[in-house]
Write a protein that holds these residues in place. Structure first.
Motif, PDB file in Angstrom:
ATOM      1  N   LEU A   1       0.807  -1.226   0.000  1.00  0.00           N
ATOM      2  CA  LEU A   1       0.000   0.000   0.000  1.00  0.00           C
ATOM      3  C   LEU A   1       0.841   1.278   0.000  1.00  0.00           C
ATOM      4  CD1 LEU A   1      -2.948  -1.210   2.235  1.00  0.00           C
ATOM      5  CD2 LEU A   1      -3.095  -0.454  -0.148  1.00  0.00           C
ATOM      6  N   PRO A   2       1.905   1.355   0.809  1.00  0.00           N
ATOM      7  CA  PRO A   2       2.764   2.546   0.695  1.00  0.00           C
ATOM      8  C   PRO A   2       3.323   2.708  -0.723  1.00  0.00           C
ATOM      9  CG  PRO A   2       3.262   1.378   2.723  1.00  0.00           C
ATOM     10  CD  PRO A   2       2.312   0.510   1.941  1.00  0.00           C
ATOM     11  N   LEU A   3       3.683   1.598  -1.346  1.00  0.00           N
ATOM     12  CA  LEU A   3       4.226   1.646  -2.715  1.00  0.00           C
ATOM     13  C   LEU A   3       3.189   2.207  -3.690  1.00  0.00           C
ATOM     14  CD1 LEU A   3       6.299   0.934  -4.904  1.00  0.00           C
ATOM     15  CD2 LEU A   3       5.448  -1.412  -4.851  1.00  0.00           C
ATOM     16  N   CYS A   4       1.955   1.741  -3.568  1.00  0.00           N
ATOM     17  CA  CYS A   4       0.895   2.232  -4.461  1.00  0.00           C
ATOM     18  C   CYS A   4       0.613   3.710  -4.211  1.00  0.00           C
ATOM     19  CB  CYS A   4      -0.392   1.431  -4.259  1.00  0.00           C
ATOM     20  SG  CYS A   4      -0.272  -0.247  -4.870  1.00  0.00           S
ATOM     21  N   LEU A   5       0.548   4.096  -2.950  1.00  0.00           N
ATOM     22  CA  LEU A   5       0.252   5.496  -2.623  1.00  0.00           C
ATOM     23  C   LEU A   5       1.320   6.407  -3.216  1.00  0.00           C
ATOM     24  CD1 LEU A   5      -1.876   7.127  -0.941  1.00  0.00           C
ATOM     25  CD2 LEU A   5      -0.125   7.274   0.833  1.00  0.00           C
ATOM     26  N   LEU A   6       2.578   5.978  -3.087  1.00  0.00           N
ATOM     27  CA  LEU A   6       3.687   6.780  -3.609  1.00  0.00           C
ATOM     28  C   LEU A   6       3.642   6.846  -5.125  1.00  0.00           C
ATOM     29  CD1 LEU A   6       6.545   8.124  -2.932  1.00  0.00           C
ATOM     30  CD2 LEU A   6       7.442   5.964  -3.786  1.00  0.00           C
ATOM     31  N   THR A   7       3.452   5.701  -5.766  1.00  0.00           N
ATOM     32  CA  THR A   7       3.511   5.647  -7.230  1.00  0.00           C
ATOM     33  C   THR A   7       2.384   6.465  -7.861  1.00  0.00           C
ATOM     34  OG1 THR A   7       4.460   3.445  -7.025  1.00  0.00           O
ATOM     35  CG2 THR A   7       3.666   4.068  -9.196  1.00  0.00           C
ATOM     36  N   LEU A   8       1.222   6.482  -7.198  1.00  0.00           N
ATOM     37  CA  LEU A   8       0.094   7.246  -7.731  1.00  0.00           C
ATOM     38  C   LEU A   8       0.170   8.721  -7.349  1.00  0.00           C
ATOM     39  CD1 LEU A   8      -2.781   4.694  -6.985  1.00  0.00           C
ATOM     40  CD2 LEU A   8      -1.764   5.215  -9.214  1.00  0.00           C
ATOM     41  N   GLY A   9       1.086   9.072  -6.458  1.00  0.00           N
ATOM     42  CA  GLY A   9       1.178  10.467  -6.016  1.00  0.00           C
ATOM     43  C   GLY A   9       0.061  10.845  -5.063  1.00  0.00           C
ATOM     44  N   GLY A  10      -0.264   9.957  -4.145  1.00  0.00           N
ATOM     45  CA  GLY A  10      -1.340  10.200  -3.193  1.00  0.00           C
ATOM     46  C   GLY A  10      -0.902  11.015  -1.996  1.00  0.00           C
ATOM     47  N   GLU A  11      -1.840  11.166  -1.065  1.00  0.00           N
ATOM     48  CA  GLU A  11      -1.598  12.001   0.112  1.00  0.00           C
ATOM     49  C   GLU A  11      -2.111  11.317   1.377  1.00  0.00           C
ATOM     50  OE1 GLU A  11      -2.131  16.592  -1.382  1.00  0.00           O
ATOM     51  OE2 GLU A  11      -3.889  15.509  -0.703  1.00  0.00           O
ATOM     52  N   VAL A  12      -1.519  11.731   2.499  1.00  0.00           N
ATOM     53  CA  VAL A  12      -1.971  11.280   3.812  1.00  0.00           C
ATOM     54  C   VAL A  12      -2.544  12.484   4.544  1.00  0.00           C
ATOM     55  CG1 VAL A  12      -1.248  10.201   5.978  1.00  0.00           C
ATOM     56  CG2 VAL A  12      -0.114   9.576   3.827  1.00  0.00           C
ATOM     57  N   VAL A  13      -3.716  12.310   5.164  1.00  0.00           N
ATOM     58  CA  VAL A  13      -4.323  13.407   5.921  1.00  0.00           C
ATOM     59  C   VAL A  13      -4.153  13.132   7.409  1.00  0.00           C
ATOM     60  CG1 VAL A  13      -6.415  14.750   6.335  1.00  0.00           C
ATOM     61  CG2 VAL A  13      -6.001  13.749   4.088  1.00  0.00           C
ATOM     62  N   LEU A  14      -3.584  14.099   8.106  1.00  0.00           N
ATOM     63  CA  LEU A  14      -3.292  13.943   9.540  1.00  0.00           C
ATOM     64  C   LEU A  14      -4.050  15.003  10.320  1.00  0.00           C
ATOM     65  CD1 LEU A  14       0.314  13.824   8.455  1.00  0.00           C
ATOM     66  CD2 LEU A  14      -0.459  12.039  10.002  1.00  0.00           C
ATOM     67  N   GLU A  15      -4.600  14.575  11.469  1.00  0.00           N
ATOM     68  CA  GLU A  15      -5.385  15.511  12.273  1.00  0.00           C
ATOM     69  C   GLU A  15      -4.791  15.622  13.663  1.00  0.00           C
ATOM     70  OE1 GLU A  15      -9.651  15.286  11.539  1.00  0.00           O
ATOM     71  OE2 GLU A  15      -9.969  15.483  13.692  1.00  0.00           O
ATOM     72  N   THR A  16      -4.822  16.831  14.212  1.00  0.00           N
ATOM     73  CA  THR A  16      -4.381  17.023  15.603  1.00  0.00           C
ATOM     74  C   THR A  16      -5.528  17.574  16.410  1.00  0.00           C
ATOM     75  OG1 THR A  16      -3.431  19.053  14.757  1.00  0.00           O
ATOM     76  CG2 THR A  16      -1.889  17.346  15.425  1.00  0.00           C
ATOM     77  N   ARG A  17      -5.252  17.862  17.668  1.00  0.00           N
ATOM     78  CA  ARG A  17      -6.252  18.386  18.580  1.00  0.00           C
ATOM     79  C   ARG A  17      -6.918  19.628  17.986  1.00  0.00           C
ATOM     80  NH1 ARG A  17      -5.682  20.124  24.608  1.00  0.00           N
ATOM     81  NH2 ARG A  17      -4.318  21.683  23.697  1.00  0.00           N
ATOM     82  N   LYS A  18      -8.125  19.836  18.376  1.00  0.00           N
ATOM     83  CA  LYS A  18      -8.929  20.987  17.946  1.00  0.00           C
ATOM     84  C   LYS A  18      -9.241  20.945  16.444  1.00  0.00           C
ATOM     85  CE  LYS A  18      -7.228  23.942  21.649  1.00  0.00           C
ATOM     86  NZ  LYS A  18      -6.190  24.884  22.022  1.00  0.00           N
ATOM     87  N   GLY A  19      -9.198  19.753  15.880  1.00  0.00           N
ATOM     88  CA  GLY A  19      -9.633  19.593  14.497  1.00  0.00           C
ATOM     89  C   GLY A  19      -8.699  20.144  13.442  1.00  0.00           C
ATOM     90  N   LYS A  20      -7.492  20.549  13.847  1.00  0.00           N
ATOM     91  CA  LYS A  20      -6.529  21.034  12.843  1.00  0.00           C
ATOM     92  C   LYS A  20      -6.034  19.847  12.017  1.00  0.00           C
ATOM     93  CE  LYS A  20      -4.543  24.344  15.814  1.00  0.00           C
ATOM     94  NZ  LYS A  20      -3.417  24.348  16.708  1.00  0.00           N
TER      95      LYS A  20
END
Lengths: 175, 281
Positions: free
Chosen positions: B125-144
């Motif tokens: 899965l990391p390989l596919c995400l990288l090859t397709l140029g995908g993104e990871v969405v990260l959330e912190t406290r207070k919805g940022k």
């Protein structure tokens, strides 16, 4: 919910069709919980890191490694173990086919394999040998060489299909 | 082979999970499907003080097609994505690659985002995400929240750009582009074992985006020319990955696989064996 590491919490779930409950600390694996708390010793424990497949059970109908789940995670879920298979005290068709085809020798891996096969046959009623072998790749058996297991699964699939076709014919006749 | 003691929390909202993570920081680990983390805990390679189980957070369990990408929430299992009825149309590379992940029994619980978070250099899965140029969405406290491109997210063996107070809420796989062919192939000792070399390719008429897993300390993607210069470019790519000898394969064999399997994959000579279809079950 928040449980302290040394605190035992009550886990309520359905085991083989009956509501059961037991107590577990957060770090207790489902595999140990089934054997030591529930007395369901049909589930065997092999490698304890998800490789061998001996502890495979059905969680909400899906084959899963009991050693890679925590007991606290099955709260409210439906579990089936190898104890659920026998019908009226006798072997079910899959177990009987394992017996007929010498699909087990020492039997240590068998409880897990039977659960994977049960899920698989429900999902893939007409499997190819390749599909069966692919599903079995999630299990280690050091006795049988897998050939007997593959034959047993294919036979059960064929027999169940025949039965179903028979049922359909009968229904058509009734109409 | 029993985990060391830890506290266990099962929040039902993202906000609650982020608050717990903010308070505990490095001492906490997130668990979703647990198919990598539980093995790590059982072997005591990690001994977190707190385990935060995100499997009861309902709004992380969605697969959504949005403008240009497929968003997969952190609670979605690999089996659920593989059984997503439009996956082969929307992200064909995933439909080909995912049957190679572990076994049916681990895909039933293992999550898509969990594999991304674990960042095993040989994982599909990391390989596919990288090859397709995908993104990871990260959330912190207070919805940022912030988005990180796959190329920046994977930083080394089991190492990512995630900060200790961040929860991965979803990953975004770009949708199929017209005029491109998508192919995946890997070599492992047995089906379901860690890949010795895994290749993912996005093939256009004049160029190929080729991702390689299992060789460097993270998946690596490079754009190669399609045509007669391909063989030289593949050779140069193979050498640049700094392959190492280990118990599974030699560096020489790994470079050989990148070159040979690369050519065959790109030229469409790797037959979609019977097994490839079987593995989509």
């Amino acid at each position: 919910m928040h449980v302290k590491s040394d605190q035992r919490t009550r886990v309520i779930f359905t085991l083989n069709g009956r509501e059961r409950s037991g107590h577990a600390e957060p770090r207790m694996q489902l595999s140990d919980f089934l054997r030591h708390e529930m007395g369901a010793t049909g589930t065997h424990i092999g490698c304890e890191h998800g490789v061998c497949g001996a502890c495979t059970v059905l969680v909400d109908g899906r084959a899963s490694r009991a050693c890679l789940m925590l007991a606290v995670q099955v709260h409210g879920r439906r579990l089936e173990t190898v104890e659920s298979l026998a019908e009226d005290g006798g072997l079910n068709d899959l177990q009987q086919a394992f017996h007929n085809h010498h699909a087990l020798q020492c039997g240590f891996c068998t409880a897990g394999i039977l659960m994977s096969c049960s899920e698989f046959l429900a999902r893939v009623p007409a499997p190819t040998e390749t599909q069966v072998r692919d599903m079995l790749s999630g299990h280690l058996c050091r006795c049988t060489g897998y050939t007997g297991i593959v034959n047993a699964v294919l036979e059960v699939a064929a027999t169940r299909r025949q039965f179903q076709e028979g049922d359909t014919e009968q229904e058509n006749n009734n109409v | 082979m029993k985990p060391a003691a830890f506290d266990y929390a099962r929040p039902t909202t993202r906000r609650e999970a982020c608050d717990l993570l903010f308070d505990a920081g490095d001492a906490a680990r997130i668990i979703a499907g647990g198919q990598s983390l539980m093995a790590v805990l059982n072997m005591r390679l990690a001994e977190p003080r707190l385990l935060i189980d995100i499997s009861a957070i309902d709004d992380l369990r969605t697969i959504e097609r949005r403008e240009g990408y497929l968003a997969v929430g952190a609670g979605v299992t690999q089996a659920e994505l593989l059984e997503h009825p439009t996956l082969a149309d929307e992200v064909p590379l995933l439909a080909q690659a995912m049957p190679w992940i572990g076994h049916a029994q681990t895909r039933n619980r293992g999550t898509v985002c969990g594999s991304i978070a674990h960042a095993d250099p040989s994982a599909e899965l990391p390989l596919c995400l990288l090859t397709l140029g995908g993104e990871v969405v990260l959330e912190t406290r207070k919805g940022k929240s912030r988005r990180v491109a796959a190329g920046e997210f994977f930083q080394g063996v089991l190492t990512t750009a995630r900060r200790s107070d961040e929860l991965i809420t979803e990953v975004r796989f770009p949708l199929k582009r017209p005029g491109r062919a998508y192919r995946f192939q890997e070599i492992a000792m047995r089906h379901g074992d860690f890949a010795i070399v895994a290749l993912a390719a996005v093939i256009a008429d004049d160029a190929v985006e080729l991702g390689v897993g299992g060789v460097a300390d993270r998946p690596v993607m490079r754009t190669l020319p399609h045509g007669e210069k391909l063989a030289d470019a593949l050779n140069e790519f193979a050498w640049s990955l700094n392959a190492q000898d280990d118990a599974h394969a030699s560096a020489i064999y790994r470079r050989h696989l990148v070159r040979e399997l690369g050519i065959r994959l790109i030229d469409g000579e790797t037959p979609q064996e019977d097994g490839a279809n079987a593995r989509q079950v």
